[in-house]
Design an enzyme around this catalytic site. Sequence first.
Site, PDB file in Angstrom:
ATOM      1  N   HIS A  80      43.413 -58.916  40.978  1.00 12.26           N
ATOM      2  CA  HIS A  80      43.563 -59.808  39.830  1.00 12.26           C
ATOM      3  C   HIS A  80      42.394 -60.783  39.731  1.00 12.26           C
ATOM      4  CE1 HIS A  80      48.139 -59.367  38.997  1.00 12.26           C
ATOM      5  NE2 HIS A  80      47.419 -58.648  38.188  1.00 12.26           N
ATOM      6  N   ARG A 111      47.763 -48.165  30.455  1.00 15.12           N
ATOM      7  CA  ARG A 111      48.574 -48.067  31.673  1.00 15.12           C
ATOM      8  C   ARG A 111      49.986 -48.567  31.383  1.00 15.12           C
ATOM      9  NH1 ARG A 111      43.609 -50.496  33.558  1.00 15.12           N
ATOM     10  NH2 ARG A 111      42.426 -49.062  34.883  1.00 15.12           N
ATOM     11  N   ARG A 165      49.128 -43.251  29.198  1.00 18.15           N
ATOM     12  CA  ARG A 165      49.278 -42.516  30.468  1.00 18.15           C
ATOM     13  C   ARG A 165      50.708 -42.689  30.969  1.00 18.15           C
ATOM     14  NH1 ARG A 165      45.782 -44.330  35.602  1.00 18.15           N
ATOM     15  NH2 ARG A 165      47.297 -46.035  35.611  1.00 18.15           N
ATOM     16  N   GLU A 189      41.368 -36.385  38.241  1.00 22.80           N
ATOM     17  CA  GLU A 189      41.094 -37.460  39.190  1.00 22.80           C
ATOM     18  C   GLU A 189      41.195 -37.020  40.646  1.00 22.80           C
ATOM     19  OE1 GLU A 189      43.845 -40.644  38.473  1.00 22.80           O
ATOM     20  OE2 GLU A 189      45.410 -39.274  37.808  1.00 22.80           O
ATOM     21  N   ASN A 237      37.752 -43.539  39.302  1.00 24.98           N
ATOM     22  CA  ASN A 237      38.123 -44.359  40.457  1.00 24.98           C
ATOM     23  C   ASN A 237      38.779 -43.507  41.540  1.00 24.98           C
ATOM     24  OD1 ASN A 237      37.259 -46.352  38.772  1.00 24.98           O
ATOM     25  ND2 ASN A 237      39.255 -47.244  38.407  1.00 24.98           N
ATOM     26  N   ASP A 238      39.796 -42.751  41.141  1.00 15.83           N
ATOM     27  CA  ASP A 238      40.473 -41.900  42.120  1.00 15.83           C
ATOM     28  C   ASP A 238      39.644 -40.664  42.453  1.00 15.83           C
ATOM     29  OD1 ASP A 238      42.670 -43.336  42.795  1.00 15.83           O
ATOM     30  OD2 ASP A 238      43.983 -42.461  41.281  1.00 15.83           O
ATOM     31  N   ARG A 273      38.702 -47.335  48.597  1.00 18.07           N
ATOM     32  CA  ARG A 273      37.674 -48.235  48.074  1.00 18.07           C
ATOM     33  C   ARG A 273      38.036 -49.702  48.210  1.00 18.07           C
ATOM     34  NH1 ARG A 273      38.153 -48.934  42.003  1.00 18.07           N
ATOM     35  NH2 ARG A 273      40.308 -48.449  41.526  1.00 18.07           N
ATOM     36  N   CYS A 312      37.579 -42.579  31.862  1.00 13.59           N
ATOM     37  CA  CYS A 312      38.254 -43.873  31.759  1.00 13.59           C
ATOM     38  C   CYS A 312      38.180 -44.676  33.049  1.00 13.59           C
ATOM     39  CB  CYS A 312      39.711 -43.680  31.343  1.00 13.59           C
ATOM     40  SG  CYS A 312      40.675 -42.640  32.464  1.00 13.59           S
TER      41      CYS A 312
END
Length: 584
Positions: free
Chosen positions: A195, A302, A338, A440, A463-464, A474, A511
Amino acid sequence: MTLELQGIGVSRGIAIGRAHILFHNQPDVREYLIPAFAIQQEVDRLLDALSQAKQQLKSIRNHIPANAPSDITSFIDTHILMLSDSSLNKVPVEMIRERRCNAEWALQLQRDALINVFNEMDDPYLRTRRDDIDHVINRVHRILADQEVADHEIPDGRLKGHIIIAEDLTPADTVLMQHQGIAAFVTEHGGATSHTTILARSLGIPAIIGVESVRRYVQDNEPLIVDGEAGIMIAGADETTTNEFQRRLRAFDEHISSLSRYKSQPTKTRDGKAITLLANAELPEDISTISAAGAQGIGLYRTEFLYMNRLSPPEEEEQLAAYRDVVEGMNGQPVTIRTFDLGADKTVDGGRQLSQNIVTNPALGLRAIRLCLTQPAMFRTQLRAILRASAFGKIKIMFPMISTMNELFQARNLLEQCKAELDREGLEYDRHIEIGAMIEIPASAVCAEMFARHVDFLSIGTNDLIQYTLAIDRIDDHVNYLYDPLHPAVLKLIHMTLEAGRKHQIPVSMCGEMAGDARYTRLLLAMGLENFSMHPNALLEVKRIINETDLAQLPANTLQIMAVSDAIEADMLIEQINEPDHQA
């Protein structure tokens, strides 16, 4: 003597200022026995501390500027809600009564239990929510220890222009310090999806995380330079270096101001190639930010927020209202929703209470589409809500972490069943709603051609994909240095996915964070990516690069980067691709 420390740049920008070392003075929590006659007094002490913590956070929220991004208040509200949750105001009370322990120890035990729950989550984004638990409980511990309010919570302007050096920061810390005009922050810990990191980007604060033991090397009030893009902090800079960074700072400020002119321009390369720029969204409140940035739709919406911080999954009507708000807020622009990407641990909140199974490696376990398919009732509720929302605007459905054709067929079959139900009930929906799969994991990228035959679009979740391809976590400080979008294995998987889309004439979007990193924009264009989806704050910079790129002028050896095994050589090639000379 000049000292240069390297970390992970998570929010770009340059800052020059004096250090302010932030110490939270975390109390040393120890257990002691409470006499039977004093147990209620101890319980009251805990409840009073929780109440004080809540009042402190409400005071912080009241100081947030009215024009601040809505996600800032959402973060603070989340912490306030946590203080009202039974996990903090009931479970520790029961511990005090049963164990006759002090309030600090009961809170610490509950803190450890909750952190363990989050540590076992497979989704890196959700796992970083453990930071919120830590931040909230640390605040209560400080109150129990009668510590005074920290310097940065006193709005007297003493931090204006300073560079904050800390072990870690909470979202509340970040909001307060931004309000006081800090120039940047550097932390020893923190995740790229925490965050606090998201807030730094939203607020435009240059930030570096993961600078190990930085507080040992920096003196309070010492002059510092921070380059948030390169992830470099410099102490003891000589005059030449300082002058150079002052020049870069002026140039950066002018550059940011100049980006506004791109808002109204179409997105296309100099040689006329039209590119689609979409935004990633997490909350309905993100819509205003996305619209202001000039995105052409939402490429990743999301839905996990609907399932968090609650005891039961959201009902269909609640989900319908949330999705309808988003699609209507986008005024006809497409929204890709998603389906829930919850993880293997199901001991907390709505999507996670359906089993008590213990998994030893949740990152490779029951998550995303796998969880959807093992909980068909919950999955069908979401699919029905998405379908019904599609009657109010353009919606696409995207299934996360697809790895086998069987998963895709099962998901589509459930969707068709939901359509049939809505037909029988006479409820409206888009009968031609588009279906996509997230690429992913390496298996889905290698087999992208197989999936491309059966979906309307593919979306690369970098990312994944990077995490699974390179087998690294990560957000783990010990191995996150290996997280490398330019690793040849990663680039080859991306290229294979794009090729699959071209062969079967379906769009492929990206994305993940790589899509919003301007350093890779020209490379991705050269590889054939035409649909980018990213954090709204990154959109104008990426758009500038696209609009200033002539595909025919890119270096002839651009795609040879997929065969480069040396990281330094790959970085040099990227710099060559991005050199302005090639686009003169």
